[in-house]
Design an enzyme around this catalytic site. Structure first.
Site, PDB file in Angstrom:
ATOM      1  N   LYS A  35       0.797  -1.281   0.011  1.00 19.83           N
ATOM      2  CA  LYS A  35       0.047   0.086  -0.039  1.00 19.83           C
ATOM      3  C   LYS A  35       0.703   1.072  -0.019  1.00 19.83           C
ATOM      4  O   LYS A  35       0.424   2.084  -0.702  1.00 19.83           O
ATOM      5  CB  LYS A  35      -0.788   0.105   1.192  1.00 19.83           C
ATOM      6  CG  LYS A  35      -2.266  -0.445   1.299  1.00 19.83           C
ATOM      7  CD  LYS A  35      -3.134  -0.128   2.186  1.00 19.83           C
ATOM      8  CE  LYS A  35      -4.440  -0.729   2.463  1.00 19.83           C
ATOM      9  NZ  LYS A  35      -4.963  -0.355   3.701  1.00 19.83           N
ATOM     10  N   GLU A 149     -18.125   6.910   1.985  1.00 15.86           N
ATOM     11  CA  GLU A 149     -17.178   6.305   1.138  1.00 15.86           C
ATOM     12  C   GLU A 149     -17.722   6.894  -0.368  1.00 15.86           C
ATOM     13  O   GLU A 149     -18.935   6.972  -0.490  1.00 15.86           O
ATOM     14  CB  GLU A 149     -17.260   4.882   1.070  1.00 15.86           C
ATOM     15  CG  GLU A 149     -16.429   4.429   2.023  1.00 15.86           C
ATOM     16  CD  GLU A 149     -16.393   2.574   1.901  1.00 15.86           C
ATOM     17  OE1 GLU A 149     -16.652   2.108   1.224  1.00 15.86           O
ATOM     18  OE2 GLU A 149     -16.110   2.280   3.078  1.00 15.86           O
ATOM     19  N   CYS A 253     -19.634   0.252   7.863  1.00 17.93           N
ATOM     20  CA  CYS A 253     -19.849   1.024   8.894  1.00 17.93           C
ATOM     21  C   CYS A 253     -21.255   0.637   9.571  1.00 17.93           C
ATOM     22  O   CYS A 253     -21.323   0.339  10.659  1.00 17.93           O
ATOM     23  CB  CYS A 253     -19.818   2.286   8.564  1.00 17.93           C
ATOM     24  SG  CYS A 253     -18.115   2.855   7.808  1.00 17.93           S
ATOM     25  N   LYS A 256     -22.056  -3.044  10.989  1.00 15.36           N
ATOM     26  CA  LYS A 256     -21.208  -2.936  12.225  1.00 15.36           C
ATOM     27  C   LYS A 256     -21.406  -2.088  13.302  1.00 15.36           C
ATOM     28  O   LYS A 256     -21.434  -2.640  14.719  1.00 15.36           O
ATOM     29  CB  LYS A 256     -19.768  -2.910  11.945  1.00 15.36           C
ATOM     30  CG  LYS A 256     -18.742  -2.770  12.720  1.00 15.36           C
ATOM     31  CD  LYS A 256     -17.211  -2.712  12.213  1.00 15.36           C
ATOM     32  CE  LYS A 256     -17.151  -1.168  11.977  1.00 15.36           C
ATOM     33  NZ  LYS A 256     -16.550  -0.082  12.682  1.00 15.36           N
ATOM     34  N   ARG A 320     -17.937  -4.926   1.195  1.00 17.09           N
ATOM     35  CA  ARG A 320     -17.971  -5.275   2.535  1.00 17.09           C
ATOM     36  C   ARG A 320     -19.585  -5.031   2.959  1.00 17.09           C
ATOM     37  O   ARG A 320     -19.993  -3.987   2.738  1.00 17.09           O
ATOM     38  CB  ARG A 320     -17.210  -4.757   3.410  1.00 17.09           C
ATOM     39  CG  ARG A 320     -15.710  -4.985   3.376  1.00 17.09           C
ATOM     40  CD  ARG A 320     -14.881  -4.159   4.189  1.00 17.09           C
ATOM     41  NE  ARG A 320     -14.679  -2.911   3.873  1.00 17.09           N
ATOM     42  CZ  ARG A 320     -14.049  -1.757   4.546  1.00 17.09           C
ATOM     43  NH1 ARG A 320     -13.482  -2.143   5.689  1.00 17.09           N
ATOM     44  NH2 ARG A 320     -13.663  -0.606   3.947  1.00 17.09           N
TER      45      ARG A 320
END
Ligand code: UGA
Length: 426
Positions: A35, A149, A253, A256, A320
């Site tokens: 990365k 995002e 987000c 979770k 995700r």
């Protein structure tokens, strides 16, 4: 200001890069060497519209794999590491504690440790006590993130508020300097600051679950969910955002954070009935969606279907907790054969091992398809010429589960169209 960000995920990378664009000296540290070397070449490891220009530009932005490479002594270290869910529903805070300890070990005691990761209330206090038990005097501050995002650059530059949890006057002054360009800082204690984040995400998820269930009612009794949400949103007390019907909320987000808040509620013997219902509602959503498909095309066994969209929402490559993936998974379990296309999320989906055929374009994805299922609201899916597309499909059926298409023009192009929250008379 001299700032360090630990972790170059969505939150750390965008916040670090954007604070550098505002003039701060910023170093982003990540132990992932690949990365960091990509970032050093100006390449973002994530797809985030608009971020690339800020990564390549400045000479006050550094990328490194450890503290030894730091070009300065920081005023603040921002902890932006993951807080993945534990099986219990709580959040795994081990990365936050490790990163905070490393920050204390590698900086002077005047350096603030700012927790930006989403953490349960009490975490900043616990980290403070933990560091004190190891002999460190650093001040620990909470500063939760509210970036979306896909819209993170815009959100960073136009925040509704910047929440800062600290009651220490020196820490307050440093945080004011860091965010000197903004005039909407809300100072509070660390626990309230941490709770604002959980409560905001959980409340937004609740709005979505509510509108999705209203859509189910519309599907039974009539009414148009899009007009209904507009009508509700016109009431300033309700507000129009996060009332768009869809296949359920996903991402790294909402699912979770709502679980973590619900877990916290249970732990302190204050059951949060609303949250439990929202969690259950969203869990049922992919099944509801598949039943909608079956109500039109019947049993899925052996049927060739096209999935347009894999990402959990448009403008991201993130899959995700993507409802698209959950829905495809159920279709596959029921014997359907799926060809999928997504403008950005194919690579991540391939890596996930999902057993679908991948197409390189919408045109390729629909060949011999018995139904097109839109699962992510990409602009590309709105712009396509459906009349031409219909020539290659086996049957002309579209399930638009983001309600992004204009029903009458789709019908004119020869397709039958089914959207959420309306009775679809084709
Ligand atoms: C969310 C919050 O919006 C950010 O403020 C927060 O900083 C971020 O989580 C986080 O905690 O890091 P994000 O997960 O990027 O941001 O995505 P959203 O744009 O909020 O969408 C979440 C999910 O809700 C998506 O699956 C989306 O498709 C769905 N959604 C959103 C709807 O179904 N309907 C809507 O009206 C809005």
């Amino acid at each position: 200001m001299k700032l360090v960000f630990i972790g170059t995920g969505y939150v750390g990378l965008v916040s670090g890069v954007m604070l550098a664009s505002g003039g701060a000296q910023v170093a982003c540290i990540d132990k992932d060497i690949d990365k960091i070397s990509a970032l050093k070449q100006g390449k973002s490891p994530i797809y985030e519209p608009g971020i690339d220009q800020y990564i390549t530009q400045p000479n006050n932005l550094f990328f490194c794999t450890n503290y030894k490479e730091l070009p300065f002594t920081p005023d603040a270290v921002f902890i932006t590491v993951g807080t993945p869910p534990l099986e219990s529903g709580g959040a795994d805070l081990s990365y936050v504690f490790d990163a905070s300890l490393q920050a204390a070990e590698n900086t002077s005691e005047t350096t603030l440790i700012v927790i930006k990761s989403t953490v349960p209330p009490g975490t900043a206090n616990n980290v403070q006590n933990f560091l004190e038990s190891k002999g460190y005097k650093h001040k620990v501050v909470s500063n939760p993130e509210f970036l979306r995002e896909g819209k993170a650059v815009y959100d960073f530059l136009n925040p509704d508020r910047i929440v800062i949890g600290t009651q220490d006057s020196i820490a307050k002054a440093v945080m004011k300097d860091i965010y000197a360009k903004f005039d909407n800082l809300l100072f509070t204690d660390t626990t309230t600051s941490e709770l604002v984040k959980y409560a905001s995400n959980s409340f937004l998820a609740t709005k979505i679950a509510f509108i999705n269930e209203m859509a189910n009612i519309c599907e039974k009794v009539g009414g148009d969910i899009d007009v209904l949400s507009h009508g509700m949103g016109l009431d300033k007390r309700i507000a129009p955002d996060f009332l768009k019907v869809g296949p359920g909320f996903g991402g790294s987000c909402f699912p979770k954070d709502i679980l973590a808040l619900n877990h916290l509620a249970k732990e302190c013997s204050e059951p949060f009935y609303v949250l439990s219902a929202v969690i259950e509602s969203n869990k049922k959503r992919p099944h509801h969606i598949v039943e909608r498909i079956k109500s039109v095309i019947g049993d899925l066994r052996g049927k060739k279907l096209t999935a347009l969209g894999l990402a959990f929402k448009a403008d991201t490559d993130d899959i995700r907790s993507s409802p698209a993936i959950d829905i495809i998974q159920i279709i596959l379990e029921q014997g359907g054969i799926v060809t999928a296309y997504d403008p950005q999320a194919m690579q991540n989906t391939k890596a996930s091992g999902l057993q679908v055929n991948f197409a390189n374009s919408i045109e390729e994805a629909v060949i011999s398809s018995e139904a097109i299922i839109i699962l992510t609201e990409w602009q590309e899916f709105k712009n396509i010429n459906y009349k031409n597309l219909g020539k290659n499909t086996s049957k002309q059926i579209i399930f638009d589960f983001r309600n992004i298409l204009d029903i009458s023009s789709i019908r004119e192009s020869g397709f039958k169209i089914y959207q959420l929250g309306k009775i679809n008379d084709n």
